[in-house]
Design a protein around this motif. Structure first.
Motif, PDB file in Angstrom:
ATOM      1  N   ARG A  36       0.828  -1.212   0.000  1.00 32.35           N
ATOM      2  CA  ARG A  36       0.000   0.000   0.000  1.00 32.35           C
ATOM      3  C   ARG A  36       0.857   1.254   0.000  1.00 32.35           C
ATOM      4  NH1 ARG A  36      -5.319  -0.916   1.852  1.00 32.35           N
ATOM      5  NH2 ARG A  36      -6.006  -2.910   0.991  1.00 32.35           N
ATOM      6  N   ALA A  37       2.068   1.159   0.541  1.00 36.01           N
ATOM      7  CA  ALA A  37       2.955   2.324   0.592  1.00 36.01           C
ATOM      8  C   ALA A  37       4.387   1.849   0.756  1.00 36.01           C
ATOM      9  CB  ALA A  37       2.569   3.238   1.758  1.00 36.01           C
ATOM     10  N   ALA A  38       5.321   2.597   0.146  1.00 28.52           N
ATOM     11  CA  ALA A  38       6.740   2.273   0.234  1.00 28.52           C
ATOM     12  C   ALA A  38       7.529   3.542   0.509  1.00 28.52           C
ATOM     13  CB  ALA A  38       7.230   1.624  -1.073  1.00 28.52           C
ATOM     14  N   GLY A  39       8.344   3.534   1.548  1.00 29.17           N
ATOM     15  CA  GLY A  39       9.146   4.701   1.886  1.00 29.17           C
ATOM     16  C   GLY A  39      10.337   4.839   0.958  1.00 29.17           C
ATOM     17  N   VAL A  40      10.751   6.086   0.729  1.00 32.85           N
ATOM     18  CA  VAL A  40      11.907   6.395  -0.120  1.00 32.85           C
ATOM     19  C   VAL A  40      13.032   6.887   0.777  1.00 32.85           C
ATOM     20  CG1 VAL A  40      12.759   7.757  -2.068  1.00 32.85           C
ATOM     21  CG2 VAL A  40      10.364   7.000  -2.018  1.00 32.85           C
ATOM     22  N   ASN A  41      14.235   6.299   0.614  1.00 31.86           N
ATOM     23  CA  ASN A  41      15.360   6.610   1.478  1.00 31.86           C
ATOM     24  C   ASN A  41      16.633   6.830   0.669  1.00 31.86           C
ATOM     25  OD1 ASN A  41      14.369   6.013   4.401  1.00 31.86           O
ATOM     26  ND2 ASN A  41      13.631   4.273   3.188  1.00 31.86           N
ATOM     27  N   PRO A  42      17.597   7.592   1.207  1.00 28.83           N
ATOM     28  CA  PRO A  42      18.875   7.770   0.509  1.00 28.83           C
ATOM     29  C   PRO A  42      19.578   6.458   0.198  1.00 28.83           C
ATOM     30  CG  PRO A  42      18.659   9.404   2.245  1.00 28.83           C
ATOM     31  CD  PRO A  42      17.513   8.452   2.409  1.00 28.83           C
ATOM     32  N   VAL A  43      19.424   5.442   1.055  1.00 28.20           N
ATOM     33  CA  VAL A  43      20.101   4.174   0.799  1.00 28.20           C
ATOM     34  C   VAL A  43      19.641   3.554  -0.515  1.00 28.20           C
ATOM     35  CG1 VAL A  43      18.455   2.675   2.027  1.00 28.20           C
ATOM     36  CG2 VAL A  43      20.878   2.021   1.895  1.00 28.20           C
ATOM     37  N   ALA A  64      17.200  -5.414  -9.986  1.00 28.29           N
ATOM     38  CA  ALA A  64      17.154  -5.380  -8.531  1.00 28.29           C
ATOM     39  C   ALA A  64      16.099  -4.380  -8.082  1.00 28.29           C
ATOM     40  CB  ALA A  64      18.518  -4.994  -7.970  1.00 28.29           C
ATOM     41  N   TYR A  65      15.330  -4.769  -7.097  1.00 29.20           N
ATOM     42  CA  TYR A  65      14.270  -3.897  -6.596  1.00 29.20           C
ATOM     43  C   TYR A  65      14.843  -2.677  -5.888  1.00 29.20           C
ATOM     44  CZ  TYR A  65      10.712  -7.541  -7.302  1.00 29.20           C
ATOM     45  OH  TYR A  65       9.858  -8.462  -7.841  1.00 29.20           O
ATOM     46  N   LEU A  66      14.195  -1.544  -6.067  1.00 33.45           N
ATOM     47  CA  LEU A  66      14.444  -0.356  -5.265  1.00 33.45           C
ATOM     48  C   LEU A  66      13.455  -0.341  -4.106  1.00 33.45           C
ATOM     49  CD1 LEU A  66      14.926   2.097  -8.224  1.00 33.45           C
ATOM     50  CD2 LEU A  66      16.562   1.907  -6.344  1.00 33.45           C
ATOM     51  N   GLY A  67      13.889   0.196  -2.976  1.00 31.65           N
ATOM     52  CA  GLY A  67      12.980   0.333  -1.842  1.00 31.65           C
ATOM     53  C   GLY A  67      13.349  -0.572  -0.692  1.00 31.65           C
ATOM     54  N   SER A  68      13.299  -0.024   0.520  1.00 31.56           N
ATOM     55  CA  SER A  68      13.757  -0.744   1.706  1.00 31.56           C
ATOM     56  C   SER A  68      12.745  -0.776   2.839  1.00 31.56           C
ATOM     57  CB  SER A  68      15.060  -0.105   2.230  1.00 31.56           C
ATOM     58  OG  SER A  68      16.037  -0.048   1.218  1.00 31.56           O
ATOM     59  N   GLU A  69      11.557  -0.221   2.648  1.00 33.06           N
ATOM     60  CA  GLU A  69      10.543  -0.256   3.708  1.00 33.06           C
ATOM     61  C   GLU A  69       9.162  -0.149   3.072  1.00 33.06           C
ATOM     62  OE1 GLU A  69      11.354   2.993   6.403  1.00 33.06           O
ATOM     63  OE2 GLU A  69      11.376   4.477   4.815  1.00 33.06           O
ATOM     64  N   VAL A  70       8.248  -1.005   3.532  1.00 28.63           N
ATOM     65  CA  VAL A  70       6.900  -1.039   2.964  1.00 28.63           C
ATOM     66  C   VAL A  70       5.868  -1.285   4.047  1.00 28.63           C
ATOM     67  CG1 VAL A  70       7.755  -1.925   0.752  1.00 28.63           C
ATOM     68  CG2 VAL A  70       6.873  -3.523   2.460  1.00 28.63           C
ATOM     69  N   THR A 120       0.807   5.025   4.893  1.00 35.76           N
ATOM     70  CA  THR A 120       1.911   5.894   4.485  1.00 35.76           C
ATOM     71  C   THR A 120       2.857   6.177   5.646  1.00 35.76           C
ATOM     72  OG1 THR A 120       0.463   7.814   4.785  1.00 35.76           O
ATOM     73  CG2 THR A 120       0.728   6.975   2.542  1.00 35.76           C
ATOM     74  N   ASP A 121       2.315   6.393   6.838  1.00 32.44           N
ATOM     75  CA  ASP A 121       3.184   6.604   7.996  1.00 32.44           C
ATOM     76  C   ASP A 121       3.935   5.318   8.357  1.00 32.44           C
ATOM     77  OD1 ASP A 121       2.548   9.254   8.220  1.00 32.44           O
ATOM     78  OD2 ASP A 121       1.267   9.045   9.983  1.00 32.44           O
ATOM     79  N   ALA A 122       3.247   4.186   8.323  1.00 34.34           N
ATOM     80  CA  ALA A 122       3.890   2.917   8.677  1.00 34.34           C
ATOM     81  C   ALA A 122       5.044   2.598   7.737  1.00 34.34           C
ATOM     82  CB  ALA A 122       2.867   1.782   8.654  1.00 34.34           C
ATOM     83  N   ALA A 123       4.918   2.996   6.474  1.00 37.59           N
ATOM     84  CA  ALA A 123       5.957   2.710   5.485  1.00 37.59           C
ATOM     85  C   ALA A 123       7.221   3.516   5.699  1.00 37.59           C
ATOM     86  CB  ALA A 123       5.421   2.954   4.077  1.00 37.59           C
ATOM     87  N   THR A 124       7.216   4.459   6.634  1.00 37.00           N
ATOM     88  CA  THR A 124       8.425   5.242   6.931  1.00 37.00           C
ATOM     89  C   THR A 124       9.192   4.686   8.127  1.00 37.00           C
ATOM     90  OG1 THR A 124       7.451   6.764   8.567  1.00 37.00           O
ATOM     91  CG2 THR A 124       7.128   7.304   6.232  1.00 37.00           C
ATOM     92  N   LEU A 125       8.669   3.648   8.766  1.00 33.04           N
ATOM     93  CA  LEU A 125       9.212   3.250  10.062  1.00 33.04           C
ATOM     94  C   LEU A 125      10.325   2.194  10.030  1.00 33.04           C
ATOM     95  CD1 LEU A 125       5.886   3.266  12.132  1.00 33.04           C
ATOM     96  CD2 LEU A 125       7.545   5.113  11.776  1.00 33.04           C
ATOM     97  N   PRO A 126      10.295   1.192   9.151  1.00 35.17           N
ATOM     98  CA  PRO A 126      11.334   0.155   9.225  1.00 35.17           C
ATOM     99  C   PRO A 126      12.751   0.679   9.010  1.00 35.17           C
ATOM    100  CG  PRO A 126       9.449  -0.635   7.974  1.00 35.17           C
ATOM    101  CD  PRO A 126       9.223   0.824   8.199  1.00 35.17           C
ATOM    102  N   VAL A 127      12.926   1.675   8.148  1.00 36.70           N
ATOM    103  CA  VAL A 127      14.255   2.252   7.928  1.00 36.70           C
ATOM    104  C   VAL A 127      14.366   3.608   8.622  1.00 36.70           C
ATOM    105  CG1 VAL A 127      15.897   3.134   6.233  1.00 36.70           C
ATOM    106  CG2 VAL A 127      14.668   1.008   5.791  1.00 36.70           C
ATOM    107  N   ALA A 128      13.583   4.580   8.185  1.00 42.31           N
ATOM    108  CA  ALA A 128      13.753   5.945   8.690  1.00 42.31           C
ATOM    109  C   ALA A 128      13.422   6.055  10.176  1.00 42.31           C
ATOM    110  CB  ALA A 128      12.900   6.909   7.872  1.00 42.31           C
ATOM    111  N   GLY A 129      12.225   5.653  10.561  1.00 44.65           N
ATOM    112  CA  GLY A 129      11.813   5.790  11.953  1.00 44.65           C
ATOM    113  C   GLY A 129      12.662   4.973  12.908  1.00 44.65           C
ATOM    114  N   GLY A 155      14.039  12.410   6.228  1.00 41.62           N
ATOM    115  CA  GLY A 155      13.140  11.452   6.849  1.00 41.62           C
ATOM    116  C   GLY A 155      13.632  10.928   8.185  1.00 41.62           C
ATOM    117  N   VAL A 156      14.901  10.539   8.267  1.00 44.14           N
ATOM    118  CA  VAL A 156      15.456  10.076   9.542  1.00 44.14           C
ATOM    119  C   VAL A 156      15.600  11.253  10.501  1.00 44.14           C
ATOM    120  CG1 VAL A 156      17.384   8.910  10.667  1.00 44.14           C
ATOM    121  CG2 VAL A 156      16.681   8.197   8.381  1.00 44.14           C
TER     122      VAL A 156
END
Length: 307
Positions: A36-43, A64-70, A120-129, A155-156
């Motif tokens: 439903r949502a995927a966070g975007v990060n510098p990594v 290779a997939y882009l994206g590190s948190e969903v 959308t908020d949850a998708a920011t938590l595995p990496v950034a949050g 984001g972080v």
């Protein structure tokens, strides 16, 4: 067939592409999630450029997939999975997927999404949050102490500022002049980034959480009497250890994800999602982060799975 935004080789933005992929099949200990949502990060762009995480080995398979948190909804579960079932709302760090319509998560670093937390908020938590949470707690500063956060407008950074405030810390945030109002709205003292920024920092910094690296990290270290209170998520272990500090020690557990999600659910943490993009504009979302123009957090919302 489902779509995913990937990179087809190491390189710049020209290596990115939106392609059709096979729907992933969950293996043992994995869940298949409709994203439903995927966070975007510098990594994400760093990996596209060829960066390898510590412990990475072997040749990278392309595409290779882009994206590190969903965040998304469970579609199916693999063998041996307990506690998750189709229809559950979850978030975590994908092992397959990211900027995609479907992703595979491991149960070892996934957690139920609280009803009070948006996708959308949850998708920011595995990496950034969680990176913000880990770094601020690693510093171990007492209430009333002052922590300096470099890259505070990303984001972080915005999460780190708020988490520090919940612990009773005074926060100084280094960010561009354009992000001054954002930093101050979070209760931090703003210091404009750019040449000579360290001379503009008020005296009395007890700890530094660096999210930039390079010369910014080196200058930040000069502000500390105790270099053990220097933690970075923006530089390699070797770089920060040479200055007397340490790399952030990530805690990748469901319990840590639940702790960060609870801060959002209770209103103590606002991930500051300032813009969302559909999957077919994922490149624009990544450019905003790569070029350093993003305020807060940017999230991709795959239109096929959007609520």
């Amino acid at each position: 067939m489902p779509k995913a935004y990937v990179f087809t080789r190491n390189g710049g933005p020209e290596a990115e592409a939106l392609i059709e992929v096979e729907r992933p099949v969950p293996g043992a200990g994995q869940v298949l999630v409709a994203v439903r949502a995927a966070g975007v990060n510098p990594v994400d762009w760093k990996l596209r450029n060829g960066f390898r995480r510590p412990g990475d080995s072997g040749e990278r398979a392309f595409p290779a997939y882009l994206g590190s948190e969903v965040a998304g909804v469970v579609e199916a579960v693999g063998d041996g999975v307990g506690g998750f079932a189709p229809g559950d709302e979850v978030f975590g760090q994908p092992v397959v997927g990211g900027y995609s319509e479907y992703a595979l998560l491991t149960v070892g670093f996934s957690a139920p999404k609280p009803a009070a937390v948006s996708f959308t908020d949850a998708a920011t938590l595995p990496v950034a949050g969680a990176t913000a949470y880990d770094g601020i707690h690693q510093l171990g500063l007492p209430a009333g102490a002052t922590v300096l956060v470099t890259g505070a407008g990303g984001g972080v950074g915005v999460a780190a500022v708020q988490i520090a405030r919940t612990l009773g810390l005074r926060v100084v945030g280094v960010a561009s002049e354009a992000k001054k109002d954002l930093i101050e709205s979070l209760g931090a003292v703003h210091v404009p980034s750019g040449e000579g920024w360290a001379a503009r920092v008020p005296e009395g910094v007890d700890g530094v959480y660096d999210l930039v690296g390079g010369t910014v990290l080196t200058e930040a270290a000069t502000l500390l009497a105790d270099r053990t209170k220097l933690v970075t998520a923006g530089a390699s272990p070797d770089e920060v250890q040479a200055l007397g500090g340490a790399r952030v020690a990530r805690v990748r557990t469901p319990e840590r994800l639940a702790e960060v999600a609870d801060l959002v659910a209770t209103g103590a943490l606002d991930p500051q999602v300032t813009r969302t993009y559909p999957l077919d504009r994922a490149g624009e979302a990544l450019r905003a982060v790569e070029e350093g123009h993003a305020r807060g957090k940017i999230v991709i919302v795959p239109t096929e799975n959007a609520a």
